[in-house]
Motif scaffolding. Structure first.
Motif, short mmCIF file in Angstrom:
data_model
loop_
_atom_site.label_atom_id
_atom_site.label_comp_id
_atom_site.label_asym_id
_atom_site.label_seq_id
_atom_site.Cartn_x
_atom_site.Cartn_y
_atom_site.Cartn_z
N LEU A 1 0.82 -1.20 0.00
CA LEU A 1 0.00 0.00 0.00
C LEU A 1 0.86 1.26 0.00
CD1 LEU A 1 -2.85 -1.05 2.47
CD2 LEU A 1 -2.90 -0.97 -0.04
N GLU A 2 2.03 1.20 0.66
CA GLU A 2 2.94 2.34 0.62
C GLU A 2 3.45 2.58 -0.80
OE1 GLU A 2 7.27 3.74 2.46
OE2 GLU A 2 6.51 1.73 2.84
N THR A 3 3.79 1.50 -1.51
CA THR A 3 4.30 1.61 -2.87
C THR A 3 3.23 2.12 -3.83
OG1 THR A 3 5.81 -0.24 -2.44
CG2 THR A 3 5.41 0.33 -4.74
N LEU A 4 2.00 1.67 -3.64
CA LEU A 4 0.91 2.09 -4.52
C LEU A 4 0.34 3.45 -4.16
CD1 LEU A 4 -1.14 -1.22 -4.98
CD2 LEU A 4 0.05 0.05 -6.78
N GLY A 5 0.70 3.98 -2.99
CA GLY A 5 0.11 5.22 -2.48
C GLY A 5 -0.03 6.32 -3.51
N PRO A 6 1.05 6.67 -4.26
CA PRO A 6 0.94 7.78 -5.22
C PRO A 6 -0.02 7.48 -6.40
CG PRO A 6 3.24 7.28 -4.69
CD PRO A 6 2.43 6.15 -4.15
N PHE A 7 -0.38 6.23 -6.58
CA PHE A 7 -1.18 5.85 -7.74
C PHE A 7 -2.66 5.66 -7.41
CE2 PHE A 7 3.13 4.26 -8.26
CZ PHE A 7 3.47 4.75 -9.52
N LEU A 8 -2.99 5.54 -6.13
CA LEU A 8 -4.36 5.25 -5.73
C LEU A 8 -5.24 6.48 -5.91
CD1 LEU A 8 -3.74 3.19 -2.45
CD2 LEU A 8 -4.13 2.33 -4.77
N THR A 9 -6.42 6.27 -6.49
CA THR A 9 -7.36 7.36 -6.70
C THR A 9 -8.71 6.96 -6.11
OG1 THR A 9 -7.92 6.48 -8.89
CG2 THR A 9 -6.23 8.18 -8.79
N GLY A 10 -9.19 7.76 -5.17
CA GLY A 10 -10.48 7.47 -4.56
C GLY A 10 -10.40 6.30 -3.60
N PRO A 11 -11.56 5.90 -3.06
CA PRO A 11 -11.58 4.77 -2.11
C PRO A 11 -11.27 3.45 -2.80
CG PRO A 11 -13.81 5.49 -2.64
CD PRO A 11 -12.90 6.50 -3.26
N VAL A 12 -10.57 2.57 -2.11
CA VAL A 12 -10.25 1.27 -2.66
C VAL A 12 -10.53 0.19 -1.62
CG1 VAL A 12 -8.46 2.13 -4.23
CG2 VAL A 12 -7.83 1.39 -1.92
N THR A 13 -10.81 -1.00 -2.10
CA THR A 13 -10.89 -2.16 -1.23
C THR A 13 -9.60 -2.95 -1.37
OG1 THR A 13 -11.98 -3.44 -2.97
CG2 THR A 13 -13.40 -2.33 -1.38
N VAL A 14 -9.19 -3.58 -0.28
CA VAL A 14 -7.91 -4.29 -0.26
C VAL A 14 -8.15 -5.70 0.25
CG1 VAL A 14 -5.55 -4.31 0.65
CG2 VAL A 14 -6.71 -2.12 0.21
N GLY A 15 -7.57 -6.68 -0.43
CA GLY A 15 -7.72 -8.06 0.02
C GLY A 15 -7.18 -9.03 -1.00
N PRO A 16 -7.34 -10.31 -0.75
CA PRO A 16 -6.89 -11.32 -1.72
C PRO A 16 -7.75 -11.25 -2.97
CG PRO A 16 -8.14 -12.34 0.04
CD PRO A 16 -7.94 -10.91 0.45
N PRO A 17 -7.25 -11.76 -4.11
CA PRO A 17 -8.03 -11.73 -5.34
C PRO A 17 -9.35 -12.47 -5.15
CG PRO A 17 -5.76 -12.36 -5.79
CD PRO A 17 -5.93 -12.37 -4.30
N PRO A 18 -10.44 -11.95 -5.72
CA PRO A 18 -11.73 -12.63 -5.57
C PRO A 18 -11.71 -13.98 -6.29
CG PRO A 18 -11.88 -10.83 -7.16
CD PRO A 18 -10.54 -10.71 -6.50
N VAL A 19 -12.51 -14.90 -5.79
CA VAL A 19 -12.61 -16.22 -6.43
C VAL A 19 -13.25 -16.05 -7.81
CG1 VAL A 19 -13.65 -18.50 -6.26
CG2 VAL A 19 -12.82 -17.35 -4.21
N PRO A 20 -12.66 -16.60 -8.87
CA PRO A 20 -13.23 -16.44 -10.20
C PRO A 20 -14.64 -17.01 -10.28
CG PRO A 20 -11.01 -17.36 -10.32
CD PRO A 20 -11.42 -17.40 -8.88
N THR A 21 -15.50 -16.31 -11.02
CA THR A 21 -16.85 -16.82 -11.28
C THR A 21 -16.76 -17.93 -12.31
OG1 THR A 21 -17.25 -15.28 -13.09
CG2 THR A 21 -17.78 -14.52 -10.85
N PRO A 22 -17.82 -18.75 -12.47
CA PRO A 22 -17.81 -19.76 -13.52
C PRO A 22 -17.55 -19.17 -14.90
CG PRO A 22 -19.59 -20.21 -11.98
CD PRO A 22 -19.00 -18.89 -11.59
N ALA A 23 -18.09 -17.97 -15.17
CA ALA A 23 -17.87 -17.33 -16.48
C ALA A 23 -16.40 -16.97 -16.66
CB ALA A 23 -18.75 -16.08 -16.61
N GLU A 24 -15.76 -16.45 -15.59
CA GLU A 24 -14.35 -16.10 -15.68
C GLU A 24 -13.49 -17.34 -15.86
OE1 GLU A 24 -14.30 -12.06 -12.93
OE2 GLU A 24 -14.18 -14.03 -12.00
#
Length: 268
Positions: free
Chosen positions: A49-72
């Motif tokens: 998050l420190e490294t991405l700080g200058p690039f973040l715009t607006g509110p963000v959610t942080v966490g592990p990648p979401p589980v792919p849907t069957p379509a994905e």
């Protein structure tokens, strides 16, 4: 310094910012459009998050990648040779013209080039609906050599769109016949309905037929066409303003199914 760096990449018109270690391994990525930071190494959350700080715009959610849907998952496992999503509007005509461009000079314009112009015009309009929760696939093969010019999938449902070049010509419709200018009547509406029926069979979902008239000077109906919607090219964007029929997950699942070449070639 925490030894991390940000590497921007572009895929399908969307930007992702990857966070990489010195050895090049990705440990996170920032999807700006989704407003989400996906972390693969939870123990380095603070550094990421420190490294991405200058690039973040607006509110963000942080966490592990979401589980792919069957379509994905279906999209990720689809072989590139079977993926129809990269097809351009008029893909089949482009290939045919590349193989056989015809004589350099001819008395009359090559009808394939006019048909290509119509499909390109229609396809570009439908592709612009993508931001409204729609997907459009082009030049989908049907058994026997026929094809669906465009398949639009969105909240309002599925539409098999057939493009017709009618630049500065009068169109007279007497279902199933369509007369273009001074040409002989053609039972085109019968084919448009048949293509939609075949698409419905392949996708096991209702697909409604649409005839897109590109650039006509006048359109007259002697009877209201059965089932087929007639739209001028300028009216196609109105599909996105119709009431919702499909949920976003249904749209994605149908798109994943429709982009698979095997969906269209496995049946008769």
């Amino acid at each position: 310094m925490n030894g991390l760096r940000v590497v921007p990449t572009w895929s399908h018109g969307q930007e992702r910012l990857y966070v990489c270690r010195k050895d090049g391994r990705n440990i996170a990525w920032y999807d700006r459009e989704a407003g989400r930071v996906n972390i693969l190494s939870e123990d380095r959350r603070a550094d990421i998050l420190e490294t991405l700080g200058p690039f973040l715009t607006g509110p963000v959610t942080v966490g592990p990648p979401p589980v792919p849907t069957p379509a994905e998952l279906a999209r990720l496992t689809l072989h590139p040779d079977d993926d129809l999503a990269p097809n351009r509007p008029g893909e089949a005509l482009l290939i045919a013209l590349d193989r056989d461009p015809g004589p350099a000079r001819r008395l009359r314009p090559d009808p394939r080039r006019r048909a290509l112009e119509a499909e390109r015009t229609t396809g570009e309009i439908l592709d612009r609906l993508d931001g409204a929760g729609w997907h459009t696939l082009h030049s989908l093969p049907l058994p026997g050599g026929d094809r669906v010019h465009h398949l639009a999938i969105g909240p309002a449902g599925l539409f098999a769109v057939h493009s017709l070049y009618a630049r500065k010509q009068r169109v007279l419709v007497a279902d199933p016949l369509l007369t273009l200018g001074r040409r002989s009547p053609d039972p085109l509406l019968r084919r448009v309905r048949a293509d939609a029926d075949r698409a419905s069979h392949a996708l096991t979902a209702e697909v409604r037929p649409v005839l897109a008239l590109v650039g006509p000077s006048d359109v007259r109906l002697t009877t209201t066409p059965r089932e087929v919607r007639l739209l001028r090219d300028a009216e196609l964007a109105g599909l996105a303003r119709q009431g919702g029929v499909l949920k976003p997950a249904d749209v994605e699942a149908l798109h994943a199914m429709a982009r698979d070449r095997r969906t269209w070639t496995s049946g008769g």
